[in-house]
Design an enzyme around this catalytic site. Structure first.
Site, PDB file in Angstrom:
ATOM      1  N   CYS A 282      -0.293   2.761  -4.608  1.00  0.00           N
ATOM      2  CA  CYS A 282      -0.990   4.012  -4.872  1.00  0.00           C
ATOM      3  C   CYS A 282      -0.094   5.207  -4.545  1.00  0.00           C
ATOM      4  CB  CYS A 282      -2.260   4.093  -4.029  1.00  0.00           C
ATOM      5  SG  CYS A 282      -3.509   2.886  -4.473  1.00  0.00           S
TER       6      CYS A 282
ATOM      7  N   ASP B 279      10.525  11.663  -5.993  1.00  0.00           N
ATOM      8  CA  ASP B 279      10.806  13.067  -6.341  1.00  0.00           C
ATOM      9  C   ASP B 279      11.887  13.186  -7.414  1.00  0.00           C
ATOM     10  OD1 ASP B 279       8.938  14.350  -4.662  1.00  0.00           O
ATOM     11  OD2 ASP B 279      10.216  13.997  -2.925  1.00  0.00           O
TER      12      ASP B 279
ATOM     13  N   HIS C  60       0.834  -1.202   0.000  1.00  0.00           N
ATOM     14  CA  HIS C  60       0.000   0.000   0.000  1.00  0.00           C
ATOM     15  C   HIS C  60       0.870   1.255   0.000  1.00  0.00           C
ATOM     16  CE1 HIS C  60      -4.049  -1.522   0.241  1.00  0.00           C
ATOM     17  NE2 HIS C  60      -3.750  -2.335   1.251  1.00  0.00           N
TER      18      HIS C  60
ATOM     19  N   ASP D 136       8.044  10.485   1.410  1.00  0.00           N
ATOM     20  CA  ASP D 136       8.943  10.651   0.268  1.00  0.00           C
ATOM     21  C   ASP D 136      10.242  11.340   0.666  1.00  0.00           C
ATOM     22  OD1 ASP D 136       7.719  13.110   0.686  1.00  0.00           O
ATOM     23  OD2 ASP D 136       6.818  13.240  -1.310  1.00  0.00           O
ATOM     24  N   ASP D 137      10.180  12.265   1.625  1.00  0.00           N
ATOM     25  CA  ASP D 137      11.406  12.918   2.094  1.00  0.00           C
ATOM     26  C   ASP D 137      12.355  11.903   2.740  1.00  0.00           C
ATOM     27  OD1 ASP D 137      10.110  15.172   1.257  1.00  0.00           O
ATOM     28  OD2 ASP D 137       9.988  16.129   3.224  1.00  0.00           O
TER      29      ASP D 137
ATOM     30  N   ASP E   5       2.657  14.718   1.483  1.00  0.00           N
ATOM     31  CA  ASP E   5       3.781  13.831   1.219  1.00  0.00           C
ATOM     32  C   ASP E   5       3.233  12.490   0.750  1.00  0.00           C
ATOM     33  OD1 ASP E   5       5.993  15.423   1.921  1.00  0.00           O
ATOM     34  OD2 ASP E   5       5.732  14.973   4.050  1.00  0.00           O
TER      35      ASP E   5
END
Length: 308
Positions: free
Chosen positions: A250, A257, A194, A226-227, A210
């Site tokens: 998803c 990025d 997920h 994502d960071d 994010d």
């Protein structure tokens, strides 16, 4: 201000199963988050589609397929299964999508390394059913077609036999493969499970969210933003490494990025720089990571605060 090549020293490529806006759930509050209902479908639609194209009947196609052909065929395969997602390929460098698809480019004469993560969330709401098989089948493909060796492949599955894909274990596995990879290596990272979205906690997302990966123990340990992925995987990967990622979840379109993009919508013919790419965010992440690597304690806290 660093360049893109300085911000992302490695050649990083990512195949994702959908754009960010194509989703099965909109996650805005971690306290109330629950796994999305898969509506009776198995996880890993992107992975199984790729294997159907690249390893049907456990054989490599007779003719080389280009990156463009693989992505367009993937869209057709997913559409035939009534999935509406549009797959895309993003990259840290401009990539000629008409060149043959490869996980091990000619310049990669070093070690082939892989990390594969599959989460079925067994016993939880939103349980998936295909992620384990997809990971194990992808391992066969890596070994048979591209020559990856067993001792250089790490697998995380919630099957009771492999290392559990908890948040801590996933982050540690990413950190380990970054530490081991050297210039000339080909690295493959795979995630089937997920994905989600959380409200941006540091103001660096234009849309206010994010993108995230959802580990097995997300309720206790939280999600992976994502960071976080930039700080532990994308940014620190060494120059001269080619890193290919498949993110089958998803909200996966921009989870790494990366600035360049090819969307398999039947209209785009070349990979281009994303017109809405947030260069300021990339440079901010890169500068914090560079300062942290030089021993700046404040920058280290900035780069790692969401991971710890």
């Amino acid at each position: 201000m660093p360049s893109i090549e300085e911000a992302i020293p490695a050649n990083v490529r990512m195949i994702s199963g959908c754009r960010d806006e194509q989703t099965s759930a909109d996650v805005s509050n971690v306290a109330t988050f629950s796994l999305p209902d898969p509506a009776g479908r198995a996880g890993g639609a992107c992975t199984s589609g790729l294997l159907k194209i690249l390893y049907a009947d456990k054989h490599k196609p007779d003719d080389d397929l280009s990156f463009q052909e693989v992505l367009l065929n993937l869209r057709d395969v997913m559409s035939s299964g009534r999935f509406t997602q549009i797959p895309q390929l993003t990259s840290s460098r401009p990539l000629d999508v008409h060149t043959p698809f490869t996980l091990v480019p000619d310049e990669c004469t070093g070690t082939k390394r892989a990390l594969l993560i599959g989460i079925n969330y067994i016993g939880q709401q939103g349980e998936l059913s295909g992620c384990h098989n997809d990971v194990l089948n992808m391992v066969e493909y890596l070994k048979d077609v591209w020559g990856f060796e067993e001792h250089n492949i790490t697998i995380l599955l919630d099957d009771g036999e492999h290392t559990n894909p908890t948040r801590s274990n996933i982050l540690s596995a990413y950190q380990q493969i970054v530490a081991e990879a050297e210039s000339g290596d080909a690295v493959y990272c795979h995630y089937s499970g997920h994905g989600g979205r959380l409200r941006d906690d540091d103001g660096d997302e234009e849309d206010g969210y994010d993108e995230t990966l959802v580990p097995l123990d997300y309720q206790r340990a939280g999600q992976i933003r994502d960071d976080d992925l930039f700080n532990i995987l994308v940014g620190p990967m060494k120059a001269g490494v080619v890193l290919t990622c498949v993110m089958d979840c998803c909200h996966s379109g921009t989870v790494l990025d990366l600035p360049y993009c090819f969307v398999a919508d039947g209209e785009q013919e070349e990979m281009t720089l994303k017109p809405d790419f947030d260069m300021e965010k990339l440079m901010g992440l890169a500068q914090a990571l560079m300062a942290a690597s030089n021993g700046d304690p404040m920058a280290l806290a900035q780069a790692c605060c969401t991971i710890l």
